[in-house]
Design an enzyme around this catalytic site. Structure first.
Site, PDB file in Angstrom:
ATOM      1  N   GLY A 269      48.209  39.778  51.319  1.00  0.00           N
ATOM      2  CA  GLY A 269      47.308  38.771  51.880  1.00  0.00           C
ATOM      3  C   GLY A 269      47.532  37.394  51.302  1.00  0.00           C
ATOM      4  O   GLY A 269      47.687  36.419  52.033  1.00  0.00           O
ATOM      5  N   MET A 271      48.221  35.144  47.135  1.00  0.00           N
ATOM      6  CA  MET A 271      48.522  35.265  45.703  1.00  0.00           C
ATOM      7  C   MET A 271      47.934  34.084  44.951  1.00  0.00           C
ATOM      8  O   MET A 271      48.108  32.936  45.347  1.00  0.00           O
ATOM      9  CB  MET A 271      50.046  35.354  45.526  1.00  0.00           C
ATOM     10  CG  MET A 271      50.493  35.396  44.087  1.00  0.00           C
ATOM     11  SD  MET A 271      49.913  36.930  43.262  1.00  0.00           S
ATOM     12  CE  MET A 271      49.749  36.317  41.591  1.00  0.00           C
ATOM     13  N   GLU A 272      47.274  34.420  43.838  1.00  0.00           N
ATOM     14  CA  GLU A 272      46.445  33.447  43.118  1.00  0.00           C
ATOM     15  C   GLU A 272      47.197  32.598  42.101  1.00  0.00           C
ATOM     16  O   GLU A 272      46.597  32.157  41.110  1.00  0.00           O
ATOM     17  CB  GLU A 272      45.326  34.211  42.404  1.00  0.00           C
ATOM     18  CG  GLU A 272      45.772  35.088  41.213  1.00  0.00           C
ATOM     19  CD  GLU A 272      46.013  36.553  41.543  1.00  0.00           C
ATOM     20  OE1 GLU A 272      46.287  36.857  42.720  1.00  0.00           O
ATOM     21  OE2 GLU A 272      45.924  37.392  40.637  1.00  0.00           O
ATOM     22  N   ASN A 273      48.500  32.325  42.292  1.00  0.00           N
ATOM     23  CA  ASN A 273      49.257  31.517  41.332  1.00  0.00           C
ATOM     24  C   ASN A 273      48.441  30.303  40.887  1.00  0.00           C
ATOM     25  O   ASN A 273      47.816  29.634  41.702  1.00  0.00           O
ATOM     26  CB  ASN A 273      50.544  30.998  41.977  1.00  0.00           C
ATOM     27  CG  ASN A 273      51.260  32.069  42.741  1.00  0.00           C
ATOM     28  OD1 ASN A 273      51.637  33.081  42.177  1.00  0.00           O
ATOM     29  ND2 ASN A 273      51.398  31.875  44.054  1.00  0.00           N
ATOM     30  N   GLU A 306      41.017  34.541  46.129  1.00  0.00           N
ATOM     31  CA  GLU A 306      42.083  33.909  45.324  1.00  0.00           C
ATOM     32  C   GLU A 306      41.500  32.818  44.443  1.00  0.00           C
ATOM     33  O   GLU A 306      41.896  32.653  43.292  1.00  0.00           O
ATOM     34  CB  GLU A 306      43.194  33.339  46.214  1.00  0.00           C
ATOM     35  CG  GLU A 306      43.827  34.337  47.190  1.00  0.00           C
ATOM     36  CD  GLU A 306      44.233  35.657  46.572  1.00  0.00           C
ATOM     37  OE1 GLU A 306      44.618  35.691  45.389  1.00  0.00           O
ATOM     38  OE2 GLU A 306      44.154  36.695  47.273  1.00  0.00           O
ATOM     39  N   GLU A 328      41.238  42.718  39.480  1.00  0.00           N
ATOM     40  CA  GLU A 328      41.105  42.957  40.924  1.00  0.00           C
ATOM     41  C   GLU A 328      39.749  43.556  41.299  1.00  0.00           C
ATOM     42  O   GLU A 328      39.108  43.103  42.243  1.00  0.00           O
ATOM     43  CB  GLU A 328      42.261  43.814  41.434  1.00  0.00           C
ATOM     44  CG  GLU A 328      43.633  43.134  41.350  1.00  0.00           C
ATOM     45  CD  GLU A 328      43.708  41.778  42.048  1.00  0.00           C
ATOM     46  OE1 GLU A 328      42.802  41.456  42.839  1.00  0.00           O
ATOM     47  OE2 GLU A 328      44.678  41.030  41.785  1.00  0.00           O
TER      48      GLU A 328
HETATM   49  N1  B3K Z   1      47.104  39.495  43.056  1.00  0.00           N
HETATM   50  C1  B3K Z   1      47.677  39.527  44.354  1.00  0.00           C
HETATM   51  C2  B3K Z   1      48.365  40.792  44.684  1.00  0.00           C
HETATM   52  C3  B3K Z   1      49.728  40.913  44.168  1.00  0.00           C
HETATM   53  C4  B3K Z   1      50.404  42.136  44.732  1.00  0.00           C
HETATM   54  C5  B3K Z   1      51.718  42.365  44.120  1.00  0.00           C
HETATM   55  N2  B3K Z   1      52.455  43.439  44.732  1.00  0.00           N
HETATM   56  C6  B3K Z   1      46.668  39.223  45.416  1.00  0.00           C
HETATM   57  C7  B3K Z   1      45.265  39.439  45.061  1.00  0.00           C
HETATM   58  O1  B3K Z   1      44.812  40.516  44.771  1.00  0.00           O
HETATM   59  O2  B3K Z   1      44.556  38.478  45.025  1.00  0.00           O
HETATM   60 ZN    ZN Z   2      43.117  39.841  43.809  1.00  0.00          ZN
END
Ligand code: B3K
Ligand code: ZN
Length: 878
Positions: A269, A271-273, A306, A328
């Site tokens: 969906g 990614m929280e970089n 995110e 998560e």
């Molecule tokens: N942290 C990411 C998910 C990463 C998945 C890697 N295979 C998105 C989320 O949970 O916000």
């Molecule tokens: Zn997440």
């Protein structure tokens, strides 16, 4: 073929083997010289030895081409100073601090796994969680090594209008002398999984948010050219999430800029970089013309999720990947709270409960069953699961129930006070909650280590003439990796009604019975035959309740329960009961069963008609549980028989409620206002389209013209798709012609076409497999694009009961053939798509044999990814 667990060749990591890193990286300067074919990466890291005994530094690395490696000013020589290994390199040094310079190249254009740095749709994009950074450079690619990153991006393509990375932009040379360099500095130490780089041409939407302390934050949203009009809802959602987190948790954003980039090629969906989120465009782009109300809801929820990670994930991160639920489970719980506040508590809760019952219970009953904090992992990507995420969120929710809103907040404050800037464990989180509240959560912690869905058997019996005892027994069945189970803390919210629908005094605090041991009892001062319990209200614990309801009891709950969740749950249970009865009567061959069904549906329909509830509640009550959520209800289920049993119940309901639905439908179709994503409109559309869908099951000839008219007049995607879904039920020519019209109108819009592919994949055409072949040749389809694969092949395997479960096994074979090809392109997506095969043990033996044959075939394929191999091995051992 059966595999014995002792000879399994899988190399797994175990949670209990955790050791702290021998060295840490304090700062890293990364320089990218971009080229799709070959990008040069230079990483200059300042490294500090932590373990004074250590003379070896191991750096992770995968698919890299090493050019040179240097410690301080000394160029290193292979075998003397370092050694190349399969999964990285080993460097020999006893220095306490030093600067390491690594130069290597990577090939973004060849990277179809969409992990690491890849090039697609003329843009560079990175995805590093969980272990993708090692595909960029040699590094300590583990979440407990937190470094300050400075990133220089050099491009020789003038078309790359944006060169983005985490943090603040400190230099932009502009395009001069054939190249441009942008330098980004992120002041917050972070693990490598939060690194991001995006470069390419985008359109940019800008906005601003002022935090509660008065700081101005620049908000920037990057989308494909021409899509700016579809970005405003995402930006508005971001601002709502930012202020919600301030108000509810006192958490403020910490950088000066927050960027979101929407891309079409993405494995999940979003990614929280840090400071630079990357999103699947499906969870950003929305306007009335192209997005349904559900899409709007999802965009808002994922944007918030995110954003919330900035504190629960980024500022406080995970010590190791076994702790994934730390960030998560908690962040899903927070996004669920947010969605409930933004839209509707009830509808939000129901949608999450459905995910638990449809997906998580199935996962926990299958070969991939694992605790929310797994103990053993082969491929980390396989553990981004509904268990870690959604059951993890349910566990946090129970903590919230146990400690109360204020207590939970105290615990969160304590968690941040203790651990800001650290990489910690799930135990650290629970300890903060415990200490802040002076509570003892040692028994509660078992939820983190135990897999499987607890069943709670509830029995009702007379105690003397005037009392009733409800006895509750917890059953925790052994699973593949856990032979011994413990009883768990299970809060059961309940209400009891007497025969007149009056609420019986249970003397329970907050209407909640807390099970702290294997069994407990509740004594009520009302005779047995008069008691109707409404159990597990609000899904107060992630368990299965076993109680043998009669239809009359369920009707009492529908009529008298004080809360809408209980009414919905009772109607849901009534549908399940009726479907099971039809299923058991050999798929309705029995005339008595048909007559009984008519009478029962008549009673249920009367109860529904008499309700005075809000439109969105009625819409939920009129939605018969999906076939997928019913699989867990019947041992060794024949999916096709169950499909027909369910269909029969829906048809009967439709005929019985025909006038009722028509009345609501016509009322709600009048004088539509211009589309807005606002509660009243959403709720009315939801009821209108639910009615239309139910009506489509009836034999009345008046329905087809209504569907065609709705499609023709639709001025938003919810109504258009509502009509299309209804047309699919009627199985007449209308559907095909509407699908052609839809394709003509939206053929160029990748996100919208995903809906079209998904509709095609769910078709009950007998030659569905040939259709799937044709659809794969469609110009919008690409095996390299995860959204397309999920829409077409995923929808087929997950939701096309008749097509996928064909008795000759051809549906299973079709999926397996596809997986073999897909695994070479994108193992993560292949692994997710395997789920329908993993759950074979719940099906009848004929289906099981056919599925296992395909799993064995897959197992024999040479060069299979770790992702698929881990799952197949587990499936075949079971
Ligand atoms: N942290 C990411 C998910 C990463 C998945 C890697 N295979 C998105 C989320 O949970 O916000
Ligand atoms: Zn997440």
């Amino acid at each position: 073929m059966t595999i014995s667990s002792t000879t399994s060749p899988l190399l797994s990591k175990k949670r209990r083997d955790y050791t702290p890193p021998s060295h840490t990286i304090e700062t890293v300067d990364l320089r990218f010289e971009l080229s799709p074919q070959e990008t040069k990466v230079t990483a200059v890291s300042t490294i500090k030895r932590i373990d004074t005994q250590s003379s070896v530094l191991f750096l992770d690395g995968k698919d890299l081409c090493l050019q040179s490696i240097k410690i301080d000013d000394q160029i290193l020589t292979e075998n003397d100073d370092y050694k190349m290994l399969d999964n990285g390199l080993e460097l020999y040094t006893s220095l306490a601090t030093f600067t390491l310079t690594v130069v290597n190249t990577i090939k973004p254009i060849e990277n179809t796994s969409l992990e690491g740095l890849y090039y697609s749709n003329n843009a560079y994009c990175s995805q590093c969680e969980a272990e993708g950074f090692r595909k960029i450079t040699y590094f300590l690619d583990r979440p407990d090594v937190l470094a300050i990153f400075t990133v220089s991006i050099v491009s020789t393509a003038e078309a790359d209008t944006y060169l983005l990375s985490n943090g603040n932009l400190i230099t932009d040379t502009g395009f001069e002398n054939g190249e441009r360099t942008c330098v980004w500095e992120d002041p917050f130490p972070k693990p490598s999984y939060l690194f991001a780089l995006v470069a390419g041409h985008f359109d940019k939407l800008v906005d601003e948010f002022t935090t509660q302390s008065g700081k101005k934050i620049a908000l920037e949203l990057f989308v494909d050219e021409g899509r700016l009009g579809q970005g405003q809802h995402a930006l508005d959602s971001l601002k709502k999430a930012m202020s919600w987190d301030e108000q509810n948790y006192g958490l403020e954003y910490d950088l000066d800029i927050y960027m979101i980039v929407a891309v079409d090629f993405f494995n999940m969906g979003a990614m929280e970089n840090k400071g630079l989120n990357v999103f699947n465009s499906k969870f950003v782009l929305a306007d009335a013309h192209t997005a349904t109300d559900e899409d709007y809801f999802n965009v808002e929820a994922v944007i918030a999720h995110e954003y919330f990670h900035n504190w629960t994930g980024n500022r406080v991160t995970c010590r190791d990947w076994f702790q994934l639920s730390l960030k998560e489970g908690l962040t899903v719980f927070r996004d669920q709270q947010f969605s409930a506040d933004m839209y509707s508590d009830l509808v939000t809760r129901i949608s999450h409960v459905n995910v638990m019952r449809e997906n998580q219970f199935a996962e926990d009953a299958g070969p991939m069953s694992h605790p929310i904090r797994p103990d053993e992992v082969v491929e980390m990507s396989n553990f981004y699961t509904v268990t870690v995420y959604n059951k993890g969120a349910e566990v946090i929710r129970m903590l919230h129930t146990l400690l109360g809103k204020a207590g939970f907040r105290k615990g969160m404050d304590e968690y941040f006070a203790r651990h800001d800037g650290q990489a910690v464990t799930c135990d650290d989180f629970v300890n903060a909650m415990q200490d802040a509240n002076g509570a003892d959560l040692s028994h509660f912690k078992r939820w983190y280590s135990q897999s499987g869905t607890p069943r709670v058997r509830v029995e009702q019996a007379s105690t003397g003439d005037s009392q009733t005892t409800l006895s509750f027994t917890q059953i925790n069945t052994p699973t593949r990796t856990q032979a011994q189970k413990q009883d768990l803390y299970v809060p059961i919210k309940l209400e009891c009604f007497d025969k007149n629908g009056h609420k019986v005094d249970t003397r329970l605090k907050n209407d909640t019975l807390v099970m702290n041991s294997a069994s407990t009892a509740l004594v009520l001062d009302v005779p047995n035959e008069q008691i109707t319990p409404s159990l597990l209200q609000d899904f107060s614990a992630p368990v299965l309740i076993e109680y043998d309801y009669t239809l009359s009891q369920l009707l009492i709950i529908i009529e008298f329960a004080g809360n809408d969740y209980a009414k919905w749950e009772a109607s849901h249970n009534a549908y399940i009961m009726l479907i099971k009865e039809i299923y058991n009567a050999a798929n309705g061959a029995n005339n008595n069963a048909d007559m009984q069904l008519r009478q029962d549906i008549e009673k249920l329909a009367t109860a529904i008609k008499n309700l005075t509830v809000a439109p969105e509640v009625l819409a939920q009550i009129l939605s018969v549980p999906s076939a997928e959520s019913l699989y867990s209800q019947i041992e060794k289920v024949d999916p096709i028989m169950l499909y027909h049993a369910r269909h029969k119940v829906v048809v009967q309901l439709s005929n019985t409620l025909h006038h009722f639905c028509i009345r609501h439908y016509l009322r709600l179709s009048q004088n539509p206002r211009p589309y807005a994503y606002e509660k009243q409109q959403v709720n009315n559309r939801s009821l209108k389209n639910t009615c239309l869908h139910l009506l489509a099951h009836s034999s009345a000839e008046t329905v087809a013209p209504l569907i065609a008219l709705q499609y023709k007049n639709a001025h938003n995607m919810s109504d258009r798709l509502g009509a299309l879904k209804a047309a699919q039920v009627t199985q007449d020519d209308t559907f095909d012609s509407l699908m052609i019209a839809f394709e003509e109108q939206f053929g160029d819009d990748a996100v919208v076409m995903d809906k079209w592919f998904a509709m095609q994949a769910k078709s009950s055409k007998t030659d569905i497999l040939a259709h799937l072949d044709l659809l794969q040749a469609h110009q919008q389809y690409s095996i390299k694009n995860p959204n397309k694969v999920r829409s077409l092949i995923g929808s087929f395997a997950f939701y096309n009961t008749l097509g996928f479960h064909q008795i000759d096994g051809s549906g299973y074979k079709y999926l397996t053939d596809y997986l073999i090809t897909l695994d070479k392109v994108n193992p993560q997506i292949a692994s997710r798509l395997m789920t329908p095969l993993m759950q074979f043990s719940r099906y009848a033996s004929t289906n099981q044999v056919l599925i296992k044959a395909q799993l064995n075939r897959l197992y024999g394929v040479k060069g299979l990814s770790k992702d698929l191999f881990e799952k197949i091995s587990k499936a075949l051992i079971m």
